[in-house]
Design an enzyme around this catalytic site. Structure first.
Site, PDB file in Angstrom:
ATOM      1  N   LYS A 197       0.839  -1.200   0.000  1.00  0.00           N
ATOM      2  CA  LYS A 197       0.000   0.000   0.000  1.00  0.00           C
ATOM      3  C   LYS A 197       0.883   1.264   0.000  1.00  0.00           C
ATOM      4  O   LYS A 197       2.099   1.178   0.241  1.00  0.00           O
ATOM      5  CB  LYS A 197      -0.924  -0.056   1.227  1.00  0.00           C
ATOM      6  N   TYR A 226     -12.250  -2.713  -3.321  1.00  0.00           N
ATOM      7  CA  TYR A 226     -12.782  -2.818  -1.962  1.00  0.00           C
ATOM      8  C   TYR A 226     -14.316  -2.765  -1.929  1.00  0.00           C
ATOM      9  O   TYR A 226     -14.902  -2.340  -0.925  1.00  0.00           O
ATOM     10  CB  TYR A 226     -12.210  -1.696  -1.088  1.00  0.00           C
ATOM     11  N   PHE A 234     -15.287   3.585   7.565  1.00  0.00           N
ATOM     12  CA  PHE A 234     -13.912   3.910   7.179  1.00  0.00           C
ATOM     13  C   PHE A 234     -13.693   3.853   5.661  1.00  0.00           C
ATOM     14  O   PHE A 234     -12.593   4.154   5.189  1.00  0.00           O
ATOM     15  CB  PHE A 234     -12.925   2.980   7.893  1.00  0.00           C
ATOM     16  N   ARG A 247      -1.853 -14.674   3.636  1.00  0.00           N
ATOM     17  CA  ARG A 247      -2.587 -13.991   4.716  1.00  0.00           C
ATOM     18  C   ARG A 247      -1.867 -14.191   6.050  1.00  0.00           C
ATOM     19  O   ARG A 247      -1.824 -13.294   6.887  1.00  0.00           O
ATOM     20  CB  ARG A 247      -4.021 -14.524   4.821  1.00  0.00           C
ATOM     21  N   ARG A 303       2.667  -7.184   8.940  1.00  0.00           N
ATOM     22  CA  ARG A 303       1.998  -6.114   9.692  1.00  0.00           C
ATOM     23  C   ARG A 303       2.457  -6.090  11.146  1.00  0.00           C
ATOM     24  O   ARG A 303       2.620  -5.013  11.734  1.00  0.00           O
ATOM     25  CB  ARG A 303       0.479  -6.308   9.621  1.00  0.00           C
ATOM     26  N   ASN A 360      -1.654  -0.149   7.321  1.00  0.00           N
ATOM     27  CA  ASN A 360      -1.148  -1.504   7.590  1.00  0.00           C
ATOM     28  C   ASN A 360      -0.340  -2.118   6.439  1.00  0.00           C
ATOM     29  O   ASN A 360      -0.256  -3.330   6.303  1.00  0.00           O
ATOM     30  CB  ASN A 360      -2.279  -2.424   8.081  1.00  0.00           C
ATOM     31  N   HIS A 405      -1.676  -5.538   1.382  1.00  0.00           N
ATOM     32  CA  HIS A 405      -2.957  -6.207   1.144  1.00  0.00           C
ATOM     33  C   HIS A 405      -2.698  -7.623   0.629  1.00  0.00           C
ATOM     34  O   HIS A 405      -1.745  -7.843  -0.099  1.00  0.00           O
ATOM     35  CB  HIS A 405      -3.773  -5.449   0.085  1.00  0.00           C
ATOM     36  N   GLU A 414      -8.976 -10.120  -8.250  1.00  0.00           N
ATOM     37  CA  GLU A 414      -8.122  -8.957  -8.022  1.00  0.00           C
ATOM     38  C   GLU A 414      -6.951  -8.898  -9.005  1.00  0.00           C
ATOM     39  O   GLU A 414      -6.578  -7.817  -9.466  1.00  0.00           O
ATOM     40  CB  GLU A 414      -7.640  -8.947  -6.567  1.00  0.00           C
TER      41      GLU A 414
HETATM   42  P1  ADP Z   1      -7.651  -7.138   5.306  1.00  0.00           P
HETATM   43  O1  ADP Z   1      -6.874  -6.101   4.537  1.00  0.00           O
HETATM   44  O2  ADP Z   1      -6.864  -7.660   6.472  1.00  0.00           O
HETATM   45  O3  ADP Z   1      -8.201  -8.232   4.409  1.00  0.00           O
HETATM   46  P2  ADP Z   1     -10.339  -5.947   5.403  1.00  0.00           P
HETATM   47  O4  ADP Z   1     -10.596  -6.537   4.046  1.00  0.00           O
HETATM   48  O5  ADP Z   1     -11.339  -6.161   6.481  1.00  0.00           O
HETATM   49  O6  ADP Z   1      -8.918  -6.415   5.980  1.00  0.00           O
HETATM   50  O7  ADP Z   1     -10.169  -4.372   5.245  1.00  0.00           O
HETATM   51  C1  ADP Z   1      -9.455  -3.816   4.176  1.00  0.00           C
HETATM   52  C2  ADP Z   1      -8.585  -2.715   4.677  1.00  0.00           C
HETATM   53  O8  ADP Z   1      -9.421  -1.667   5.183  1.00  0.00           O
HETATM   54  C3  ADP Z   1      -7.675  -3.074   5.850  1.00  0.00           C
HETATM   55  O9  ADP Z   1      -6.478  -3.684   5.461  1.00  0.00           O
HETATM   56  C4  ADP Z   1      -7.442  -1.722   6.493  1.00  0.00           C
HETATM   57  O10 ADP Z   1      -6.442  -0.970   5.793  1.00  0.00           O
HETATM   58  C5  ADP Z   1      -8.779  -1.042   6.288  1.00  0.00           C
HETATM   59  N1  ADP Z   1      -9.637  -1.212   7.472  1.00  0.00           N
HETATM   60  C6  ADP Z   1     -10.353  -2.305   7.814  1.00  0.00           C
HETATM   61  N2  ADP Z   1     -11.031  -2.117   8.949  1.00  0.00           N
HETATM   62  C7  ADP Z   1     -10.753  -0.842   9.341  1.00  0.00           C
HETATM   63  C8  ADP Z   1     -11.148  -0.016  10.435  1.00  0.00           C
HETATM   64  N3  ADP Z   1     -11.985  -0.474  11.358  1.00  0.00           N
HETATM   65  N4  ADP Z   1     -10.648   1.239  10.503  1.00  0.00           N
HETATM   66  C9  ADP Z   1      -9.816   1.712   9.563  1.00  0.00           C
HETATM   67  N5  ADP Z   1      -9.404   1.001   8.506  1.00  0.00           N
HETATM   68  C10 ADP Z   1      -9.856  -0.265   8.388  1.00  0.00           C
END
Ligand code: ADP
Length: 169
Positions: free
Chosen positions: A29, A69, A77, A105, A122, A132, A135, A146
């Protein structure tokens, strides 16, 4: 008796067939790129033994970020997430391997970096969910979706590394 012999011969082949080759989309990212973590992150997947099939630096549009997304549309968010992902260049990667989706993952760690285990990307390199650094696709279906979303056809290479026989028997 003949039947038992046949089972013994064919069982390893059945097990091999169950070990399906998958593809996953991994992306450094914008914070990972800005912080100079690109090499470190690529290196973790490379050293693990997965196959890099696509790689590029790319700044994405709002539309692409929203499509990527789309399952999170409606979350509070979401607008901030789209701003974050479009704020600078990302590094797009397509990785291939048996079990690569779940394994990537695990290498990446939990969404919240403060809960991510030490040793994960992470867990080692970030402190906040909104920053973080990386992805990874959450299912083989999303891996395919994707990769097709972020890469054009000619940008994906199928190749066999010389180390292949030393990674899998
Ligand atoms: P992941 O990336 O671990 O698969 P998600 O698909 O749930 O997680 O979310 C996508 C991305 O959205 C996360 O990596 C993070 O950057 C952001 N994100 C998710 N939940 C939150 C939150 N509660 N507050 C802020 N950013 C969030």
């Amino acid at each position: 008796r003949a039947r038992r012999t046949r089972t013994r011969i064919f069982l390893p082949h059945l097990v091999a067939a169950m070990e399906e080759v998958e593809e996953t989309y991994v992306m450094v990212k914008p914070d990972g790129v800005q912080r100079g973590l690109v090499g470190e992150i690529i290196s973790r997947f490379e050293k693990k033994g997965f196959l890099l099939k696509g790689l590029k630096l790319f700044q994405c549009s709002k539309e692409l970020a929203e499509e990527h997304y789309k399952d999170l549309k409606g979350k509070t968010f979401f607008p901030k997430l789209i701003d974050y992902i479009t704020s600078g260049p990302v590094v797009c990667m397509a990785w291939e391997g048996v079990g690569v989706v779940a394994s990537a993952r695990k290498l990446i760690g939990a969404t919240n970096p403060l809960q991510a285990e030490p040793g994960t990307i992470r867990g080692d390199l970030s402190v906040q969910m909104g920053r973080n650094v990386v992805h990874g696709s959450d299912s083989p279906e999303n891996g395919k979706r994707e990769i097709a979303l972020w890469f054009k056809e000619g940008e994906i290479c199928s190749w066999v590394p010389v180390q292949a026989p030393w990674l899998r028997e």
